[in-house]
Scaffold this active site. Structure first.
Site, short mmCIF file in Angstrom:
data_model
loop_
_atom_site.label_atom_id
_atom_site.label_comp_id
_atom_site.label_asym_id
_atom_site.label_seq_id
_atom_site.Cartn_x
_atom_site.Cartn_y
_atom_site.Cartn_z
N CYS A 167 46.41 -55.83 64.22
CA CYS A 167 46.26 -55.80 62.77
C CYS A 167 44.96 -56.50 62.37
O CYS A 167 44.82 -57.71 62.56
CB CYS A 167 47.44 -56.49 62.09
SG CYS A 167 47.31 -56.52 60.28
N PRO A 168 43.99 -55.77 61.81
CA PRO A 168 42.74 -56.42 61.41
C PRO A 168 42.92 -57.40 60.26
O PRO A 168 42.13 -58.33 60.11
CB PRO A 168 41.85 -55.23 61.00
CG PRO A 168 42.80 -54.14 60.65
CD PRO A 168 43.98 -54.31 61.55
#
Length: 325
Positions: A167-168
């Site tokens: 997840c950025p």
């Protein structure tokens, strides 16, 4: 924990000529080593991914939360004539904000379950004392022994145990050790967004009946623009985080990660019941600690301790099977 059977990896199953008198299982009969056999990296060590895109997304997340904090406090609550309304909503909003940011920080700075890098050596494999029929898979990218249900992350450049996805927005993988914090982050952001939408609607209705100049310390046009932007942000994040929260809870209850569903690897291991999986993910029996980002995930089914062994040369084979004889 018993090792799941009939589990195949998406790696090249190549092997040289076997020695005389040595028996091996067929590919669909091999027993991968359990994820509890391979020790994870030090959970107490500081973990931070140096990825420019992820760092930027994490900073944007905090800035958006601070924007909501600014509008809620200086546009809606402080100018309000109802002191009780301001105190109650201000306390609730700031509490949820603090828990959301704390959860985000824990999800970002917690080792998600990284497998020790470069441990695919003969000496380390021998120290595991594997049983006949078990198979060891080496990750060709990070040269680590790949336990069951671990996948390599190209951003973290490590194999992650029970990796769900990278997840950025938290600049980290969501894996075995930090999934709780990611779930809490999405839950608290969704609650903040819902609370913000409620306050914006109430503020609009209240100001339509009163003089706009008395509703905010800003000019009426500026107030309207700030509230519209906040409403758009709250609605967007409510939808996004609610979907992510539901997806993560579903993944925990079904004992299937997002990558495993994407690759069609579901149903190839002994699944845990939903409530047992929830307890494992959140660190123990149900309590208020489930909602706290300050409690660690310490509930392990079969905690194991391994003594560090000297590491030698990295093995060349991607698949090493312990012979039956």
């Amino acid at each position: 924990m018993k090792s799941p059977v009939h589990r195949c990896r998406d790696v090249e199953h190549s092997r040289g000529q076997s020695g005389a008198g040595t028996n091996y299982l067929q590919a669909d009969q091999r027993i991968p080593i359990s994820k509890d056999v391979i020790t994870s990296s030090s959970a107490s060590a500081m973990w931070f991914i140096k990825d420019a895109c992820g760092i930027m997304c994490a900073v944007i997340t905090w800035l958006l939360v601070f924007y909501a904090e600014f509008v809620v406090l200086f546009v809606m609550l402080l100018p309000s004539k109802n002191l009780t309304y301001s105190i109650v909503n201000g306390t609730l909003f700031n509490t949820l904000t603090f828990l959301a940011l704390a959860s985000h920080l824990r999800a970002m700075c917690t080792d998600p379950g990284a497998v020790p890098k470069g441990n695919a050596t003969k000496e380390y494999i021998e120290s595991l004392q594997l049983k006949p029929g078990q198979v060891v898979y080496k990750c060709p990218k990070c040269c680590s022994i790949k336990p069951d249900r671990a996948h390599h992350c190209s951003v973290c450049k490590r194999c992650i145990r029970k990796m769900d996805h990278h997840c950025p927005w938290v600049n980290n993988c969501v894996g075995e050790n930090n999934q709780k914090y990611f779930v809490l982050f999405t839950m608290y952001i969704a609650l903040i967004s819902l609370h913000v939408l409620f306050m914006v609607v109430f503020h609009f209705l209240n100001c339509f009946e009163d003089d706009w100049t008395k509703c905010s310390s800003f000019s009426p046009p500026a107030t309207v623009i700030l509230l519209i932007l906040l409403c758009f942000e709250g609605l967007l994040f409510l939808i996004f985080t609610s979907v992510m929260f539901g997806t993560q809870v579903h993944s925990i209850c079904t004992d299937e990660t997002g990558i495993e569903r994407l690759k069609g690897e579901t149903g190839k291991w002994g699944k845990m019941p939903c409530w047992e999986a929830m307890q494992l993910a959140f660190g123990g029996p149900f309590s208020l600690s489930w909602c706290s980002p300050f409690t660690g995930v310490t509930c392990k089914r079969t905690p194991t301790e391994h003594v560090e062994v000297p590491l030698g040369e990295i093995i060349e084979e991607d698949v090493i099977e312990i012979p039956l004889e």
